[in-house]
Design an enzyme around this catalytic site. Structure first.
Site, PDB file in Angstrom:
ATOM      1  N   GLY A 257       0.783  -1.339   0.029  1.00 61.77           N
ATOM      2  CA  GLY A 257       0.096  -0.088   0.009  1.00 61.77           C
ATOM      3  C   GLY A 257       0.777   1.330  -0.091  1.00 61.77           C
ATOM      4  CG  HIS A 258      -1.333   4.799   0.464  1.00 58.58           C
ATOM      5  ND1 HIS A 258      -2.515   5.634   0.037  1.00 58.58           N
ATOM      6  CD2 HIS A 258      -1.425   4.590   1.800  1.00 58.58           C
ATOM      7  CE1 HIS A 258      -3.145   5.688   1.251  1.00 58.58           C
ATOM      8  NE2 HIS A 258      -2.787   4.804   1.969  1.00 58.58           N
ATOM      9  CG  ASN A 259       2.202   7.199   2.484  1.00 54.92           C
ATOM     10  OD1 ASN A 259       2.488   7.555   1.260  1.00 54.92           O
ATOM     11  ND2 ASN A 259       1.135   7.572   2.944  1.00 54.92           N
TER      12      ASN A 259
END
EC number: 2.3.1.191
Length: 355
Positions: A257-259
């Site tokens: 996922g993001h980050n």
């Protein structure tokens, strides 16, 4: 096994040369000129093959072994029949891997779909503003967007898409059907078929009229010598970056996922799901189908058993398993107790086991 037309055997190498390449020791110099061409499992190895053993449990497999050499630790050399040459190594598994790469270098990278004589296929689309160093190969129907930069020796597979402003280093392999957007990629990176890198992450804010999309304006940073398996997805950051550290190896069908920030030299097995803003240290090993909650921190050297659920931070160096994950010894003890109770419940009053 019958002749493998996909990966042809090596033309041949003397055992003395192989041992030198592996940084290992040939136990008997009388075998120095024996020729080897391929690798095989011990149970079906034939003349010309090299195999390896890691434990004494392999003893019975020598009954059908006709290998030209066995790689093993010195402590296991007595298991090998006298007629089979022995290469002594303190790390037989790694040595065998090196031998396989030496015999079959083409198998270390995604399969080339269209060798071609032209560096850029006629059907490929390369934006005039893109910068390609010498030796870059672009296979048929690949698309390279505006201002993209690709380093020397990199191969872009058929039907792959390299988005605007993406930067890819040298000696990388981007396999067929992959898409790379909003990403900066280092040297020696391998990206297998169907990988998706840099699409927006899953971010929404509940509102009176439903879910409001949160913009994802970060990047994906992939450092040197990372390998990413087929159909894996790595979302770009929301406002920070998604980072994959140097030398990390990611299996097929993994969702990142993001980050998310992943450290150096990690190993992540198939179907792992890592939710946004998770931080993973260096040298972490994650088994298949593990689910990791967002915003947790996993310390250096952690090992996580398959199918575990990570809900909280994990301290460095630990082994964990279960749902929710706890120290592996505790999880295994609980699992053993459950099995024992289940067996007791299955017994009838006469003390015999039910079918």
């Amino acid at each position: 096994m019958e002749q493998n037309v996909f990966f042809l055997p090596h033309e041949g190498l003397k055992l003395a040369e192989l041992a030198e390449f592996l940084g290992a020791e040939l136990a008997n110099s009388d075998h120095a000129d024996v020729i080897v061409r391929s690798v095989a499992p011990i149970s079906r190895a034939r003349a010309g093959d090299v195999c390896y053993i890691l434990s004494r449990r392999s003893r019975d497999e020598f009954l059908t072994c006709e290998a030209s050499a066995v790689i093993c630790d010195k402590s296991l050399a007595d298991l090998v029949p006298p007629h089979i040459p022995v290469i002594l190594s303190s790390n037989p598994h790694a040595a065998f891997a090196m031998a396989g790469g030496l015999f079959y270098p083409a198998a270390l990278r995604p399969v080339v779909i269209s060798p071609g004589e032209d560096e850029i296929a006629a059907s490929a689309v390369v934006d005039p503003s893109a910068k390609l160093e010498k030796g870059v190969i672009v296979e048929p129907m690949a698309i390279i967007g505006p201002r993209a930069e690709i380093g020397e020796g990199t191969r872009i597979g058929a039907h792959s898409v390299i988005g605007p402003d993406v930067k890819i280093g040298r000696d990388c392999s981007i396999a067929s059907g992959a898409s790379v957007l909003c990403a900066l990629i280092g040297n020696g990176v391998i990206i297998h078929n169907g990988v998706r890198i840099g699409q927006d992450g899953f971010g929404y804010a509940p509102g009176p009229r439903g879910m409001i999309k949160i913009v994802q304006i970060g990047r994906v940073i992939i450092q040197d010598k990372v390998e990413i398996g087929a159909n894996t997805t790595i979302d770009r950051g929301a406002m920070d970056d998604t980072v994959i550290g140097e030398g990390t190896k990611i299996d097929n069908q993994v969702q990142i996922g993001h980050n998310v920030q992943i450290g150096r030299h990690c190993a992540i097995v198939a179907q792992v799901g890592i939710a946004g803003s998770t931080k993973i240290g260096n040298g972490v090993q994650i088994g298949g189908q593990v689910g990791i909650k967002g915003h947790v921190t996993i310390g250096d050297g952690v090992q996580i058993a398959a199918k575990s659920g990570i809900m909280t931070d994990l301290a460095a160096g630990g082994q964990y398993g279960g749902v929710p994950a706890r120290p592996l010894k505790d999880y295994l003890r609980e699992a053993a107790q459950q099995v024992s109770k289940s067996k007791l419940r299955g017994r009838n009053p006469g003390g015999t086991q039910n079918d």
